[in-house]
Design a protein around this motif. Structure first.
Motif, PDB file in Angstrom:
ATOM      1  N   LEU A 160       0.713  -1.095   0.081  1.00 16.14           N
ATOM      2  CA  LEU A 160      -0.221  -0.827   0.050  1.00 16.14           C
ATOM      3  C   LEU A 160       0.738   1.392   0.152  1.00 16.14           C
ATOM      4  N   PRO A 161      -0.011   2.681  -0.479  1.00 14.61           N
ATOM      5  CA  PRO A 161       0.935   3.471  -0.649  1.00 14.61           C
ATOM      6  C   PRO A 161       1.762   3.713   0.952  1.00 14.61           C
ATOM      7  N   VAL A 162       2.807   4.921   1.399  1.00 18.41           N
ATOM      8  CA  VAL A 162       3.175   5.064   2.686  1.00 18.41           C
ATOM      9  C   VAL A 162       1.456   6.194   2.873  1.00 18.41           C
ATOM     10  N   SER A 163       1.437   6.922   1.977  1.00 22.33           N
ATOM     11  CA  SER A 163       0.872   7.756   2.399  1.00 22.33           C
ATOM     12  C   SER A 163      -1.129   7.166   3.048  1.00 22.33           C
ATOM     13  N   LEU A 164      -0.980   6.743   2.065  1.00 25.29           N
ATOM     14  CA  LEU A 164      -2.687   6.021   2.486  1.00 25.29           C
ATOM     15  C   LEU A 164      -2.392   4.947   4.864  1.00 25.29           C
ATOM     16  N   VAL A 165      -1.170   4.399   4.393  1.00 29.54           N
ATOM     17  CA  VAL A 165      -0.541   3.619   6.213  1.00 29.54           C
ATOM     18  C   VAL A 165      -0.871   4.386   6.857  1.00 29.54           C
ATOM     19  N   VAL A 166      -0.087   6.127   6.474  1.00 32.50           N
ATOM     20  CA  VAL A 166      -0.093   6.694   7.607  1.00 32.50           C
ATOM     21  C   VAL A 166      -1.088   6.731   7.522  1.00 32.50           C
ATOM     22  N   VAL A 167      -2.571   7.515   7.365  1.00 38.20           N
ATOM     23  CA  VAL A 167      -3.622   8.208   8.036  1.00 38.20           C
ATOM     24  C   VAL A 167      -4.611   6.635   8.293  1.00 38.20           C
ATOM     25  N   ILE A 168      -4.196   5.243   7.518  1.00 39.85           N
ATOM     26  CA  ILE A 168      -4.526   4.116   8.341  1.00 39.85           C
ATOM     27  C   ILE A 168      -4.009   4.660   9.999  1.00 39.85           C
ATOM     28  N   ALA A 169      -2.946   4.059   9.751  1.00 42.34           N
ATOM     29  CA  ALA A 169      -2.494   3.752  11.550  1.00 42.34           C
ATOM     30  C   ALA A 169      -2.363   5.250  12.209  1.00 42.34           C
ATOM     31  N   SER A 170      -2.994   6.543  11.539  1.00 40.53           N
ATOM     32  CA  SER A 170      -3.030   7.293  12.789  1.00 40.53           C
ATOM     33  C   SER A 170      -4.564   6.896  13.489  1.00 40.53           C
ATOM     34  N   ASP A 171      -5.295   6.820  12.899  1.00 38.52           N
ATOM     35  CA  ASP A 171      -6.904   6.398  13.443  1.00 38.52           C
ATOM     36  C   ASP A 171      -6.374   5.695  14.085  1.00 38.52           C
ATOM     37  N   LEU A 172      -5.837   4.433  13.915  1.00 40.44           N
ATOM     38  CA  LEU A 172      -5.549   3.206  14.993  1.00 40.44           C
ATOM     39  C   LEU A 172      -4.799   3.639  16.224  1.00 40.44           C
ATOM     40  N   VAL A 173      -3.924   5.088  16.326  1.00 37.85           N
ATOM     41  CA  VAL A 173      -3.006   4.975  17.599  1.00 37.85           C
ATOM     42  C   VAL A 173      -4.665   5.802  18.639  1.00 37.85           C
ATOM     43  N   ASP A 174      -5.102   6.636  17.577  1.00 35.31           N
ATOM     44  CA  ASP A 174      -6.101   7.620  17.989  1.00 35.31           C
ATOM     45  C   ASP A 174      -7.182   6.513  18.998  1.00 35.31           C
ATOM     46  N   SER A 175      -7.583   5.205  18.123  1.00 37.47           N
ATOM     47  CA  SER A 175      -8.062   4.487  18.622  1.00 37.47           C
ATOM     48  C   SER A 175      -7.494   3.789  20.268  1.00 37.47           C
ATOM     49  N   GLY A 176      -6.080   3.332  20.284  1.00 38.24           N
ATOM     50  CA  GLY A 176      -5.190   3.383  21.282  1.00 38.24           C
ATOM     51  C   GLY A 176      -4.979   1.686  20.852  1.00 38.24           C
ATOM     52  N   HIS A 177      -4.960   0.859  19.010  1.00 37.08           N
ATOM     53  CA  HIS A 177      -5.138   0.002  19.265  1.00 37.08           C
ATOM     54  C   HIS A 177      -3.797  -0.369  17.863  1.00 37.08           C
ATOM     55  N   LEU A 178      -2.565   0.935  17.626  1.00 34.62           N
ATOM     56  CA  LEU A 178      -1.464   0.807  17.658  1.00 34.62           C
ATOM     57  C   LEU A 178      -0.940   2.158  18.599  1.00 34.62           C
ATOM     58  N   SER A 179       0.680   1.685  18.940  1.00 33.58           N
ATOM     59  CA  SER A 179       1.320   2.325  19.244  1.00 33.58           C
ATOM     60  C   SER A 179       2.727   2.653  18.936  1.00 33.58           C
ATOM     61  N   ILE A 180       3.052   3.866  19.364  1.00 36.08           N
ATOM     62  CA  ILE A 180       3.731   4.798  17.953  1.00 36.08           C
ATOM     63  C   ILE A 180       4.986   5.091  18.948  1.00 36.08           C
ATOM     64  N   ARG A 181       6.630   4.889  18.461  1.00 33.27           N
ATOM     65  CA  ARG A 181       7.584   5.559  18.513  1.00 33.27           C
ATOM     66  C   ARG A 181       8.441   5.737  18.054  1.00 33.27           C
ATOM     67  N   SER A 182       8.621   7.384  18.191  1.00 30.34           N
ATOM     68  CA  SER A 182       9.761   7.455  17.604  1.00 30.34           C
ATOM     69  C   SER A 182      11.272   6.996  17.407  1.00 30.34           C
ATOM     70  N   ALA A 183      11.814   6.822  15.463  1.00 30.23           N
ATOM     71  CA  ALA A 183      12.936   5.984  15.276  1.00 30.23           C
ATOM     72  C   ALA A 183      14.461   6.870  16.226  1.00 30.23           C
ATOM     73  N   ALA A 184      14.106   8.457  15.729  1.00 28.60           N
ATOM     74  CA  ALA A 184      15.049   8.690  16.077  1.00 28.60           C
ATOM     75  C   ALA A 184      15.137   9.967  17.559  1.00 28.60           C
ATOM     76  N   PRO A 185      16.217  10.053  18.349  1.00 29.98           N
ATOM     77  CA  PRO A 185      15.983  10.487  19.683  1.00 29.98           C
ATOM     78  C   PRO A 185      15.746  11.533  19.843  1.00 29.98           C
ATOM     79  N   ARG A 186      15.426  12.107  20.771  1.00 31.27           N
ATOM     80  CA  ARG A 186      14.719  13.030  21.462  1.00 31.27           C
ATOM     81  C   ARG A 186      16.548  13.752  21.657  1.00 31.27           C
ATOM     82  N   HIS A 187      16.276  14.996  21.651  1.00 31.09           N
ATOM     83  CA  HIS A 187      17.323  16.020  22.522  1.00 31.09           C
ATOM     84  C   HIS A 187      16.747  17.184  22.973  1.00 31.09           C
ATOM     85  N   ALA A 188      17.694  17.151  24.024  1.00 30.04           N
ATOM     86  CA  ALA A 188      17.455  18.322  25.487  1.00 30.04           C
ATOM     87  C   ALA A 188      17.603  19.603  25.043  1.00 30.04           C
TER      88      ALA A 188
END
Length: 117
Positions: A72-100
């Motif tokens: 599937l196109p990444v742009s489509l999966v972003v929208v689907i994943a966003s909905d699943l994160v909003d409903s609590g079915h998926l959790s996300i973690r940024s791959a990039a480390p956070r800088h202070a």
């Protein structure tokens, strides 16, 4: 589920996302790591793409990898994943480390130094 089902699907991506081209959150990027919340049952109203994404993300997987697995196109999966994160079915973690952020005192010293120039 056969992955070829998605590539030959006659429904256009905007129909799958109810006409939305943008996710509800802007924090999901192709390198964002996705993981299914094992405590949450699959939503009853989930469509084929949502169920497939949840199946693929049983382990930790980047959004781009999930899109490739689902063909599937990444742009489509972003929208689907966003909905699943909003409903609590998926959790996300940024791959990039956070800088202070730099200390305020340091920033003021730099600013004062620049003003003296």
């Amino acid at each position: 589920m056969d992955e070829a089902d998605f590539t030959d699907h006659p429904v256009r991506p905007y129909v799958i996302t109810s006409g939305r081209a943008h996710p509800s959150r802007n924090t999901i990027r192709p390198e964002t790591l996705l993981r299914v919340d094992p405590e949450m049952p699959t939503p009853v109203t989930a469509g084929r793409q949502e169920r497939a994404l949840l199946d693929v993300c049983r382990g930790v997987l980047s959004l781009a990898e999930a899109a490739a697995h689902l063909r599937l196109p990444v742009s489509l999966v972003v929208v689907i994943a966003s909905d699943l994160v909003d409903s609590g079915h998926l959790s996300i973690r940024s791959a990039a480390p956070r800088h202070a952020l730099p200390d305020r005192d340091l920033l003021e010293k730099v600013l004062n130094g620049l003003r003296k120039l």
